[in-house]
Motif scaffolding. Structure first.
Motif, short mmCIF file in Angstrom:
data_model
loop_
_atom_site.label_atom_id
_atom_site.label_comp_id
_atom_site.label_asym_id
_atom_site.label_seq_id
_atom_site.Cartn_x
_atom_site.Cartn_y
_atom_site.Cartn_z
N GLN A 5 0.85 -1.14 -0.09
CA GLN A 5 -0.16 0.10 0.30
C GLN A 5 0.94 1.28 0.04
O GLN A 5 0.39 2.29 -0.10
N ARG A 7 3.00 4.49 -0.96
CA ARG A 7 2.98 5.31 -2.22
C ARG A 7 4.73 5.63 -2.42
O ARG A 7 5.32 5.86 -1.53
N LEU A 9 7.80 7.03 -4.51
CA LEU A 9 8.32 8.12 -5.45
C LEU A 9 9.82 7.67 -5.73
O LEU A 9 10.57 7.54 -5.08
N SER A 32 4.94 -2.44 -4.77
CA SER A 32 3.93 -1.62 -4.66
C SER A 32 3.14 -1.33 -6.03
O SER A 32 3.81 -1.27 -7.03
N ASP A 34 1.58 1.68 -6.22
CA ASP A 34 1.12 3.16 -6.40
C ASP A 34 2.55 3.92 -6.50
O ASP A 34 3.16 4.25 -5.50
N VAL A 35 3.35 3.63 -7.58
CA VAL A 35 4.76 3.97 -8.06
C VAL A 35 4.45 5.56 -8.81
O VAL A 35 3.78 5.50 -9.76
N TRP A 36 5.13 6.41 -8.51
CA TRP A 36 5.29 7.42 -9.26
C TRP A 36 6.74 8.02 -9.88
O TRP A 36 7.64 7.85 -8.80
N ARG A 65 1.25 8.88 -13.88
CA ARG A 65 2.27 8.78 -12.96
C ARG A 65 3.62 8.89 -13.09
O ARG A 65 4.60 8.32 -12.59
N LEU A 85 1.90 15.19 -5.77
CA LEU A 85 1.56 14.46 -4.80
C LEU A 85 1.05 15.12 -3.33
O LEU A 85 0.85 14.71 -2.53
N ARG A 88 -1.47 13.30 -1.17
CA ARG A 88 -1.13 12.26 -0.46
C ARG A 88 0.57 12.06 -0.56
O ARG A 88 0.79 11.74 -1.86
N PRO A 90 4.25 10.69 -0.71
CA PRO A 90 4.95 9.39 -0.61
C PRO A 90 5.22 8.86 0.76
O PRO A 90 5.51 9.55 1.49
N ASP A 91 5.29 7.62 0.84
CA ASP A 91 5.60 6.88 2.19
C ASP A 91 7.03 6.45 2.09
O ASP A 91 7.64 6.27 3.00
#
Ligand code: MN
Length: 268
Positions: A5, A7, A9, A32, A34-36, A65, A85, A88, A90-91
């Motif tokens: 889950q 995110r 970058l 993941s 959710d990759v940007w 993305r 972003l 939200r 990035p993690d």
């Protein structure tokens, strides 16, 4: 948080078209969905922690993305986190995989490490990754094999605020790599050099050349670990204070006040 889950970058300093960026993107996507990707539109190696302050930046959307920025690696992280972003953050920020080592004093010039440093300043866990060159060849497979392990272990550790991780893969095929090792930032015996040459019109020019020898000095540093054929991992901090000098320097500068000459009396 589950890795799936996260995110993530992805950025770099070799530019949006660099092969190492695709390698890192692949690693991120294996962890993941959710990759940007937000990376410089042109090569930015050696730019360290530069910010572009005196001209505007252009943002090019290249796909879903996926963006290029007409600036430095630090600009990319700022644009990604504070603009693209902003709803939200990035993690995790991954920077690289750099084409060539970022060991010892390289860290002070590196745009790859600086992007991770910017993330650390923003309070986001960050890992810089570099592949040491084997002549002209780069063993990108090392990232594929060791990268997931590195990311998983770092995320488990919950990095303290202001810290980042610098990872270098040795110039060896994955089956020859001895494993992972942690060590401090080293220092080479030789430095970057200035070399005189001539242009096609026989005019003198100077090249700043990155030709340091990789002679390690202590046995426990990133340089030594790479020489032993292991993946080198070093925790870094954005606080550059040199603590062993603090007390001596405090004593030397204890309330030293220089009297300002003031205006001479009796004259206009
Ligand atoms: Mn680079």
């Amino acid at each position: 948080m589950l890795l799936k889950q996260m995110r993530i970058l992805v950025t770099n300093d070799d530019g949006i078209h660099a092969p190492g960026l695709k390698v890192l993107e692949k690693l991120a996507r294996s962890l993941s969905s959710d990759v940007w990707v937000v990376a410089p539109e042109s090569e930015q190696s050696g730019m360290a922690h530069s910010l572009t302050l005196h001209r505007p930046l252009r943002l090019h959307k290249l796909g879903a993305r996926r963006y290029a920025v007409s600036g430095t690696p630090t600009d990319c992280v700022l644009v990604a986190v504070n603009h693209i972003l902003k709803d939200r953050r990035p993690d995790l920020v991954l920077s690289g995989v750099n084409r060539g080592a970022n060991l010892g004093e390289d860290i002070t010039y590196s745009g790859t490490v600086a992007a991770a440093m910017e993330a650390a300043l923003l309070g986001i866990p960050a890992i810089a990754m570099s592949q040491v060159r084997d002549g002209e060849h780069l063993h990108w497979k090392n990232t594929e094999i060791y990268g997931p392990l590195v990311v998983r272990e770092v995320m488990k550790m919950r990095l303290p605020r202001g810290t980042l991780v610098n990872v270098n893969y040795p110039a060896l095929r994955p089956e020859k790599v001895a494993g992972t090792e942690v060590g401090e930032q080293g220092r080479r015996l030789s430095m970057v050099q200035v070399v005189e040459a001539s242009d096609p019109f026989s005019r003198k020019v100077l090249w700043i050349g990155d030709f340091p020898s990789d002679e390690p000095e202590k046995g426990s540093t990133d340089l030594d670990i790479i020489k032993r054929g292991s993946v080198s991992i070093t925790p870094l901090h954005v606080d550059l204070t040199y603590n062993p000098l603090l007390s001596g320097m405090k004593a030397a500068f204890m309330k030293k006040r220089v009297r300002s000459p003031g205006k001479p009396r009796g004259k206009t």
